[in-house]
Write a protein that holds these residues in place. Structure first.
Motif, PDB file in Angstrom:
ATOM      1  N   PRO A  99       0.839  -1.199   0.000  1.00  0.00           N
ATOM      2  CA  PRO A  99       0.000   0.000   0.000  1.00  0.00           C
ATOM      3  C   PRO A  99       0.874   1.249   0.000  1.00  0.00           C
ATOM      4  CG  PRO A  99      -0.036  -1.057   2.146  1.00  0.00           C
ATOM      5  CD  PRO A  99       0.717  -1.964   1.230  1.00  0.00           C
ATOM      6  N   SER A 100       0.328   2.346  -0.477  1.00  0.00           N
ATOM      7  CA  SER A 100       1.106   3.581  -0.508  1.00  0.00           C
ATOM      8  C   SER A 100       1.400   4.047   0.914  1.00  0.00           C
ATOM      9  CB  SER A 100       0.352   4.662  -1.271  1.00  0.00           C
ATOM     10  OG  SER A 100      -0.758   5.102  -0.509  1.00  0.00           O
ATOM     11  N   PHE A 101       2.351   4.922   1.047  1.00  0.00           N
ATOM     12  CA  PHE A 101       2.740   5.424   2.361  1.00  0.00           C
ATOM     13  C   PHE A 101       1.570   6.150   3.024  1.00  0.00           C
ATOM     14  CE2 PHE A 101       4.826   8.502   5.198  1.00  0.00           C
ATOM     15  CZ  PHE A 101       5.568   7.615   5.970  1.00  0.00           C
ATOM     16  N   ALA A 102       0.832   6.936   2.252  1.00  0.00           N
ATOM     17  CA  ALA A 102      -0.301   7.680   2.804  1.00  0.00           C
ATOM     18  C   ALA A 102      -1.414   6.744   3.262  1.00  0.00           C
ATOM     19  CB  ALA A 102      -0.835   8.658   1.774  1.00  0.00           C
ATOM     20  N   ASP A 103      -1.642   5.650   2.510  1.00  0.00           N
ATOM     21  CA  ASP A 103      -2.696   4.699   2.881  1.00  0.00           C
ATOM     22  C   ASP A 103      -2.339   3.899   4.129  1.00  0.00           C
ATOM     23  OD1 ASP A 103      -4.167   5.512   0.725  1.00  0.00           O
ATOM     24  OD2 ASP A 103      -3.567   3.835  -0.561  1.00  0.00           O
ATOM     25  N   ALA A 104      -1.066   3.863   4.471  1.00  0.00           N
ATOM     26  CA  ALA A 104      -0.640   3.043   5.610  1.00  0.00           C
ATOM     27  C   ALA A 104      -1.011   3.666   6.952  1.00  0.00           C
ATOM     28  CB  ALA A 104       0.865   2.811   5.547  1.00  0.00           C
ATOM     29  N   PHE A 105      -1.301   4.961   6.966  1.00  0.00           N
ATOM     30  CA  PHE A 105      -1.598   5.642   8.223  1.00  0.00           C
ATOM     31  C   PHE A 105      -3.077   6.021   8.322  1.00  0.00           C
ATOM     32  CE2 PHE A 105       2.906   6.406   7.646  1.00  0.00           C
ATOM     33  CZ  PHE A 105       3.390   6.052   8.889  1.00  0.00           C
ATOM     34  N   THR A 106      -3.648   5.758   9.454  1.00  0.00           N
ATOM     35  CA  THR A 106      -5.009   6.205   9.765  1.00  0.00           C
ATOM     36  C   THR A 106      -5.011   6.678  11.204  1.00  0.00           C
ATOM     37  OG1 THR A 106      -5.730   4.049  10.573  1.00  0.00           O
ATOM     38  CG2 THR A 106      -6.038   4.480   8.218  1.00  0.00           C
ATOM     39  N   GLU A 107      -6.190   6.923  11.733  1.00  0.00           N
ATOM     40  CA  GLU A 107      -6.287   7.338  13.137  1.00  0.00           C
ATOM     41  C   GLU A 107      -5.809   6.237  14.078  1.00  0.00           C
ATOM     42  OE1 GLU A 107     -10.332   8.390  13.763  1.00  0.00           O
ATOM     43  OE2 GLU A 107     -10.320   9.846  12.144  1.00  0.00           O
ATOM     44  N   ASN A 108      -5.919   4.989  13.646  1.00  0.00           N
ATOM     45  CA  ASN A 108      -5.570   3.853  14.509  1.00  0.00           C
ATOM     46  C   ASN A 108      -4.118   3.422  14.348  1.00  0.00           C
ATOM     47  OD1 ASN A 108      -8.246   3.857  15.263  1.00  0.00           O
ATOM     48  ND2 ASN A 108      -8.797   2.331  13.716  1.00  0.00           N
ATOM     49  N   GLY A 109      -3.342   4.137  13.586  1.00  0.00           N
ATOM     50  CA  GLY A 109      -1.950   3.728  13.400  1.00  0.00           C
ATOM     51  C   GLY A 109      -1.752   3.092  12.044  1.00  0.00           C
ATOM     52  N   PHE A 110      -1.107   1.957  12.016  1.00  0.00           N
ATOM     53  CA  PHE A 110      -0.790   1.288  10.763  1.00  0.00           C
ATOM     54  C   PHE A 110      -1.978   0.461  10.293  1.00  0.00           C
ATOM     55  CE2 PHE A 110       3.411   2.029  12.598  1.00  0.00           C
ATOM     56  CZ  PHE A 110       4.037   2.650  11.525  1.00  0.00           C
ATOM     57  N   SER A 111      -2.767   1.016   9.404  1.00  0.00           N
ATOM     58  CA  SER A 111      -3.970   0.313   8.949  1.00  0.00           C
ATOM     59  C   SER A 111      -3.650  -0.842   8.016  1.00  0.00           C
ATOM     60  CB  SER A 111      -4.921   1.280   8.242  1.00  0.00           C
ATOM     61  OG  SER A 111      -4.344   1.748   7.040  1.00  0.00           O
ATOM     62  N   ALA A 112      -2.598  -0.714   7.217  1.00  0.00           N
ATOM     63  CA  ALA A 112      -2.280  -1.771   6.254  1.00  0.00           C
ATOM     64  C   ALA A 112      -1.983  -3.075   6.963  1.00  0.00           C
ATOM     65  CB  ALA A 112      -1.090  -1.360   5.392  1.00  0.00           C
ATOM     66  N   GLU A 113      -1.227  -2.995   8.066  1.00  0.00           N
ATOM     67  CA  GLU A 113      -0.906  -4.205   8.798  1.00  0.00           C
ATOM     68  C   GLU A 113      -2.129  -4.723   9.555  1.00  0.00           C
ATOM     69  OE1 GLU A 113       2.328  -3.899  11.612  1.00  0.00           O
ATOM     70  OE2 GLU A 113       3.027  -5.836  10.943  1.00  0.00           O
ATOM     71  N   ALA A 114      -2.949  -3.818  10.066  1.00  0.00           N
ATOM     72  CA  ALA A 114      -4.150  -4.220  10.796  1.00  0.00           C
ATOM     73  C   ALA A 114      -5.141  -4.921   9.873  1.00  0.00           C
ATOM     74  CB  ALA A 114      -4.801  -3.001  11.436  1.00  0.00           C
ATOM     75  N   GLU A 115      -5.222  -4.477   8.621  1.00  0.00           N
ATOM     76  CA  GLU A 115      -6.140  -5.090   7.660  1.00  0.00           C
ATOM     77  C   GLU A 115      -5.535  -6.313   6.983  1.00  0.00           C
ATOM     78  OE1 GLU A 115      -7.286  -2.109   4.894  1.00  0.00           O
ATOM     79  OE2 GLU A 115      -7.922  -0.719   6.452  1.00  0.00           O
ATOM     80  N   GLY A 116      -4.289  -6.594   7.246  1.00  0.00           N
ATOM     81  CA  GLY A 116      -3.646  -7.749   6.654  1.00  0.00           C
ATOM     82  C   GLY A 116      -3.089  -7.481   5.270  1.00  0.00           C
ATOM     83  N   ARG A 117      -3.129  -6.257   4.806  1.00  0.00           N
ATOM     84  CA  ARG A 117      -2.559  -5.927   3.502  1.00  0.00           C
ATOM     85  C   ARG A 117      -1.056  -5.778   3.667  1.00  0.00           C
ATOM     86  NH1 ARG A 117      -4.853  -0.825   1.088  1.00  0.00           N
ATOM     87  NH2 ARG A 117      -4.360  -0.091   3.174  1.00  0.00           N
ATOM     88  N   ILE A 118      -0.347  -6.517   2.896  1.00  0.00           N
ATOM     89  CA  ILE A 118       1.106  -6.463   2.992  1.00  0.00           C
ATOM     90  C   ILE A 118       1.685  -6.311   1.602  1.00  0.00           C
ATOM     91  CG2 ILE A 118       1.326  -7.780   5.111  1.00  0.00           C
ATOM     92  CD1 ILE A 118       1.788 -10.216   3.313  1.00  0.00           C
ATOM     93  N   GLY A 119       2.961  -6.130   1.546  1.00  0.00           N
ATOM     94  CA  GLY A 119       3.634  -5.955   0.277  1.00  0.00           C
ATOM     95  C   GLY A 119       3.838  -7.262  -0.451  1.00  0.00           C
ATOM     96  N   GLY A 120       4.455  -7.143  -1.557  1.00  0.00           N
ATOM     97  CA  GLY A 120       4.752  -8.277  -2.401  1.00  0.00           C
ATOM     98  C   GLY A 120       5.182  -7.758  -3.761  1.00  0.00           C
ATOM     99  N   VAL A 121       5.304  -8.650  -4.698  1.00  0.00           N
ATOM    100  CA  VAL A 121       5.713  -8.288  -6.044  1.00  0.00           C
ATOM    101  C   VAL A 121       4.660  -8.783  -7.012  1.00  0.00           C
ATOM    102  CG1 VAL A 121       7.499  -8.562  -7.814  1.00  0.00           C
ATOM    103  CG2 VAL A 121       8.135  -8.503  -5.418  1.00  0.00           C
ATOM    104  N   THR A 122       4.338  -7.964  -7.975  1.00  0.00           N
ATOM    105  CA  THR A 122       3.432  -8.378  -9.042  1.00  0.00           C
ATOM    106  C   THR A 122       4.045  -7.969 -10.374  1.00  0.00           C
ATOM    107  OG1 THR A 122       1.153  -8.276  -9.821  1.00  0.00           O
ATOM    108  CG2 THR A 122       2.069  -6.255  -8.971  1.00  0.00           C
ATOM    109  N   ILE A 123       3.595  -8.598 -11.419  1.00  0.00           N
ATOM    110  CA  ILE A 123       4.070  -8.254 -12.758  1.00  0.00           C
ATOM    111  C   ILE A 123       3.188  -7.131 -13.287  1.00  0.00           C
ATOM    112  CG2 ILE A 123       4.476  -9.094 -15.100  1.00  0.00           C
ATOM    113  CD1 ILE A 123       6.257 -10.428 -13.032  1.00  0.00           C
ATOM    114  N   ALA A 124       3.777  -5.964 -13.513  1.00  0.00           N
ATOM    115  CA  ALA A 124       3.018  -4.836 -14.058  1.00  0.00           C
ATOM    116  C   ALA A 124       2.772  -5.044 -15.540  1.00  0.00           C
ATOM    117  CB  ALA A 124       3.761  -3.532 -13.824  1.00  0.00           C
TER     118      ALA A 124
END
Length: 148
Positions: free
Chosen positions: A54-79
Motif C-alpha cells: 500500500p502507498s505510504f499515505a494509505d498506511a496511516f489512519t487514526e488507529n496507526g498502521f492500517s495496512a498491517e491491521a487489515e492484513g494488507r502487505i507488500g509483495g511483487v506483481t508483474i506490471a
C-alpha cells in the motif's frame, strides 16, 4: 508483519522471478527469429515488476498502521511484459528467404550475453527468495515447538 505475510511476499517474488526467467528463455530462443505472425523480426521482451505494498499515505489512519491491521502487505506483481523499442539489426544475406529487395534481413536485437546475465540475476533472486521461504518455515516450526 506476521510470518505468513513474509511467506506471501517471498511467494509473490518467486512467481515474478519465474516469469522473468521464462521471458529471458523466450528471448534467447528467438534470437534468430526473423519473421513473426505480427510481421517483422521477434522483439526482445522485458518484465516490469510492481510493488503490491500500500502507498505510504494509505498506511496511516487514526488507529496507526492500517495496512498491517487489515492484513494488507507488500509483495511483487508483474506490471507488464513489454517489447523492446530497438529497431533490431540488419544483416546482408541475399539468400535468406526473409531478405528484402536489397538483400538485407532484419534480426532481433538480442545479445546472448545480456540475456545470460538477466537469467543469472533471476536465478539468484529466485534462490534467495526460496531461502527466505525455508527460513520462515523453520521459524514457524520453532514457534509451534515452543507452544508444545
Amino acid at each position: 508483519m506476521n510470518l505468513f505475510g513474509i511467506m506471501h511476499v517471498s511467494g509473490s517474488a518467486l512467481s515474478a522471478e519465474r516469469l522473468r526467467a521464462e521471458v529471458v528463455a523466450a528471448n534467447m530462443a528467438n534470437a534468430e527469429t526473423t519473421q513473426t505472425p505480427q510481421g517483422g523480426p521477434y522483439r526482445r521482451q522485458h518484465v516490469v515488476f510492481e510493488s503490491e505494498a500500500p502507498s505510504f499515505a494509505d498506511a496511516f489512519t487514526e488507529n496507526g498502521f492500517s495496512a498491517e491491521a487489515e492484513g494488507r502487505i507488500g509483495g511483487v506483481t508483474i506490471a507488464a511484459v513489454v517489447p523492446d523499442q530497438s529497431k533490431g539489426l540488419r544483416r546482408y544475406d541475399p539468400q535468406h528467404p526473409d531478405a528484402d529487395k536489397d538483400g538485407y534481413v532484419s534480426y532481433p536485437d538480442i545479445n546472448p550475453l545480456t540475456e545470460m546475465v538477466d537469467l543469472m540475476s533471476a536465478n539468484r533472486a529466485y534462490g534467495l527468495n526460496s531461502s527466505a521461504v525455508q527460513a520462515t518455515k523453520a521459524m514457524i516450526s520453532s514457534s509451534l515447538d515452543i507452544l508444545k
